[in-house]
Write an enzyme that holds these catalytic residues in place. Structure first.
Site: not given
Length: 313
Positions: A57, A60, A64, A66, A96
């Site tokens: 629910g 998003m 986007g 990265g 990262y």
């Protein structure tokens, strides 16, 4: 997830944060008012709000940035540039080494926290002590509740690590969970051992590595698919963006090969998160909602598949 030479994508936040659309965009045939999946909308994407309702629910954004290999001020400025251009989905990871920079950019942006969807990941070398790993990521990000945490790829103690993430969801520290680099066998082995179904699976996907069987398999489980390396990845982007088929299709729409690829992903129901530090590319790759690829064009791109994986997992 990972970086490509060109990048980023346009904007939107949660479903309650619908964008101001141009009259042209509002009339586009691909602007589905419903987010239910079907044969023409396999990911259940809502092209008007530019979001997807995950199986739990939560809404998003479907595009986007990265942040793989972005560090220091370069990372902060790239994320701020993306946010300035309307991007509201940011992907980072422990491995990262830039969670602090991502968190700083989110805080400095001036955009309300609940309008930005942040994903991070635990790496397999953290699975043996997942509670400490979760604490460390949340401390480095310093943005309060994290929207989504993924396991970066399968490894020893991955079920144990996921169980710790489930506890963090129950206590409100993380909103939802997912997996990265899980395929059919891995999912069949893993899912019976967890209580909270992953909302997302993030895999390498680009025109030369299309996962034509894996993507529908995941979508039929009610799990959203996201592509890392959508533009080919390290050392491969230039060749992919020079592909004559992609460029011919781009010329027909007045678009670049990169924009064609990102639009192709969206029409397959795949969320895209290319990375870039180039402001022009970040802006360019937000302009993927004012055109639509035809069935013939989608089929032409499907024929480019070489099963050519550009990273090891």
């Amino acid at each position: 997830m990972f970086i490509s030479r060109r990048s980023a994508l346009l904007a939107l936040a949660l479903s309650s944060m619908a964008p101001v659309l141009s009259a042209r965009e509002a009339m586009l045939p691909t602007d589905h008012s419903s987010s239910k999946s079907d044969a023409t909308n396999p990911g259940g994407f809502n092209m008007k709000t530019r979001t997807v309702e995950l199986q739990n629910g939560i809404h998003m954004p479907i595009y986007g940035i990265g942040t793989y290999s972005l560090h220091g001020d370069r990372c902060i400025s790239s994320v701020l540039e993306a946010l300035k251009n309307g991007v509201r989905l940011i992907d980072t990871a422990h491995i990262y080494g830039n969670e602090r920079e991502v968190g700083e950019a989110v805080r400095r942006s001036g955009i309300p926290r609940n309008e930005i969807f942040v994903i991070t990941k635990l790496y397999p070398n953290q699975y043996s002590d997942p509670k400490a790993a979760i604490d460390e990521s949340l401390e480095r990000l310093n943005i309060g509740t994290v929207d989504m945490v993924l396991l970066h790829h399968p490894g020893s103690d991955d079920v144990k690590a996921y169980h710790a993430l489930e506890e963090a969801v129950k206590t409100g520290r993380i909103r939802t969970l997912g997996l990265s680099n899980w395929y059919e066998k891995e999912l069949k082995d893993f899912l019976p051992h967890v209580s909270i179904k992953p909302a997302l699976v993030q895999n390498e996907i680009h025109p030369y590595y299309q996962e034509q069987d894996v993507v529908p398999f995941i979508q039929k489980l009610g799990i959203t698919v996201q592509a890392w390396y959508p533009l080919g990845g390290r050392g491969y982007t230039e060749a992919l963006l020079s592909d004559p088929v992609l460029n011919e299709i781009g010329r027909a729409h007045g678009k670049s090969a990169a924009q064609v690829i990102l639009r192709w992903d969206l029409q397959r129901g795949i969320v895209v998160i290319p990375g870039s530090s180039n402001p022009a590319h970040i802006r360019e790759n937000t302009e993927i909602f004012d055109f639509e690829l035809s069935v013939e064009e989608m089929n032409r791109i499907a024929k480019l598949d070489r099963a050519e994986k550009h990273d090891w997992y």
